[in-house]
Design a protein around this motif. Sequence first.
Motif, mmCIF file in Angstrom:
data_model
loop_
_atom_site.group_PDB
_atom_site.id
_atom_site.type_symbol
_atom_site.label_atom_id
_atom_site.label_comp_id
_atom_site.label_asym_id
_atom_site.label_seq_id
_atom_site.Cartn_x
_atom_site.Cartn_y
_atom_site.Cartn_z
ATOM 1 N N ASP A 12 -8.894 85.502 11.367
ATOM 2 C CA ASP A 12 -10.215 85.877 11.815
ATOM 3 C C ASP A 12 -10.930 86.776 13.249
ATOM 4 O O ASP A 12 -10.557 85.388 14.269
ATOM 5 C CB ASP A 12 -11.329 84.697 11.542
ATOM 6 N N LYS A 13 -10.539 87.409 13.970
ATOM 7 C CA LYS A 13 -10.654 87.139 15.556
ATOM 8 C C LYS A 13 -11.352 86.429 16.276
ATOM 9 O O LYS A 13 -11.847 86.573 17.275
ATOM 10 C CB LYS A 13 -10.746 89.238 15.710
ATOM 11 N N ARG A 45 -10.245 83.927 17.242
ATOM 12 C CA ARG A 45 -9.372 83.841 18.293
ATOM 13 C C ARG A 45 -10.108 84.095 19.945
ATOM 14 O O ARG A 45 -10.406 83.394 20.888
ATOM 15 C CB ARG A 45 -8.544 85.063 17.940
#
Length: 348
Positions: free
Chosen positions: A260-261, A264
């Motif tokens: 999942d971004k 990050r």
Amino acid sequence: MIFRCSPSVLSSFVVFLLFLFATAAEAKPTPVILVEDGQPINLQQEKYRKLFLELEQKYQFSPAELKQTFQGQEISKRVLELMDKQWKRTPYYEYFSRFLTPKTIQTGRKKLRQYNKLLGRIERQFGVKREIVVAIWGIETRYGSNQGGFYILQTLNTLFDAYPRRAEFFRGELIQFLVLCREHGIDPRTAKGSYAGAFGQAQFMPSSFRRFAVSFDGNEQCDLWSSVPDALASIANYLKQHGWEQGTPIYVELGNTLMDKRLRAVMEEGRKGRIPWELVRAVQKKDLPPSPGKRPLSIIGLELDPKTARHAYRYVAGYPNFHTITEYNHSLFYGMAVSELAERLKKK
């Protein structure tokens, strides 16, 4: 060198920590002032006049004492070079390999056996895992064998005078160091430590010593240079006062891909980045252990050696105990190196 712990030091533990000895690039350095090695420090500068005035008025140093202490102080170019070098980005597999060597692991296991009873007492009193205490000891000073060979007074003056990025910090440490030396009858011109002013087997800065050092060898003297009980108990006390919770996780593996971004994005925030543990568990589809008090986690990306690894990174989630380790040193890499060394020390 031996320091006496006052009752207030033994009962009141507030802030600060060892200075950043890491390579994780979570900030950018400010260029140092151009100076020459051995260049005399100009004590007539306004910042030194203000320093001396504060030392006289607030801490009751006499002009004669200050003249004797500061006269002849020179810049150490090597200190500045090392401070600048520490900010150069190093991948984790290289950083890791500096500390988790076969010799470090073997010696650490011997120390665990040698000080088994002492470490048991420390665990019972401070509630900090013995392998973590020994791992920090090993990474900081190779179990007390490498405590630094820089004159602390010259180091702190150099960094106050010619390292603008942290000049105010080192000004404060210089004051703390002079007060500490006066309190304990130490000649400030002869005491040695690291290139950032930390000293002893636990590598405490002067302010950290005055707040977190404890005596644990049966007397009232805090001796971080030569007393192993004092050094190990002081490390444990530091962690305890910064929130260590015995029996709770330090970190967990997340695999080689972040799903999942949002994870990050948190990772890219560095040490201060946090994300709910429920979200990490859900998006990574892992049965993660609960976080104490449902406190959020950090996300750490660790580069793998391209010569031997199939993937570029491994990712881990740091729990509150991990965050406590990074209070000792503000580096996510440091936190991982301590954690992984502690794991190796525990294995037979």
